[in-house]
Write a protein that holds these residues in place. Structure first.
Motif, PDB file in Angstrom:
ATOM      1  N   THR A   1      36.996  44.885  41.537  1.00  0.00           N
ATOM      2  CA  THR A   1      38.368  45.013  41.725  1.00  0.00           C
ATOM      3  C   THR A   1      38.778  46.568  41.297  1.00  0.00           C
TER       4      THR A   1
ATOM      5  N   GLU B   1      36.733  38.874  40.791  1.00  0.00           N
ATOM      6  CA  GLU B   1      37.273  39.570  40.086  1.00  0.00           C
ATOM      7  C   GLU B   1      38.835  39.606  40.552  1.00  0.00           C
ATOM      8  N   SER B   2      39.660  39.732  39.682  1.00  0.00           N
ATOM      9  CA  SER B   2      41.069  39.925  40.075  1.00  0.00           C
ATOM     10  C   SER B   2      41.735  40.820  38.883  1.00  0.00           C
TER      11      SER B   2
END
Length: 128
Positions: free
Chosen positions: A122, A6-7
């Motif tokens: 995240t 994830e980002s």
């Protein structure tokens, strides 16, 4: 083995927007239903949104309907969560999840136990 990363998390003010991305390794991403879950401090992990492997079907928890949009780009092996009109109660660690399936379909999955692969998450923080 599929890996999910994830980002896109961060700190945003009340009413702001963020777009989370979930990059998947592996050639079979296009057949995997995907989901987003979140976990706030001291609370259990909860379902946020899900999308079918075909992309034709989506599902949202009531608290984010009309504000969040889940999507996927199979050519990029990436799923997204567009979050608008963010509220302080949206603060949490957001995780993406993938379910291993061998065919593309229109079913969505809303329970964490139905997913085989998970990203590390995240952080999303919404300040008031």
């Amino acid at each position: 083995q599929v890996q999910l990363v994830e980002s896109g998390g961060g700190l945003v003010q009340d009413g702001g927007s963020l777009r989370l991305s979930c990059a998947a390794s592996g050639r079979t991403f296009r057949s995997y239903p995907m989901g987003w879950f979140r976990q706030a401090p001291g609370k259990e992990r909860e379902f946020v949104a899900a999308i079918s492997s075909s992309g034709a079907s989506t599902s949202y928890t009531d608290s984010v309907k009309g504000r969040f949009t889940i999507s996927r780009d199979s050519a990029k092996n990436t799923a997204y969560l567009q979050m608008n009109s963010l509220k302080p109660e949206d603060t949490a660690v957001y995780h993406c999840a993938g379910r291993r399936e061998s065919y593309s379909g229109s079913y969505v999955y809303t329970r964490s136990s139905e997913y085989n692969y998970w990203g590390k998450g995240t952080q999303v923080t919404v300040s008031s």
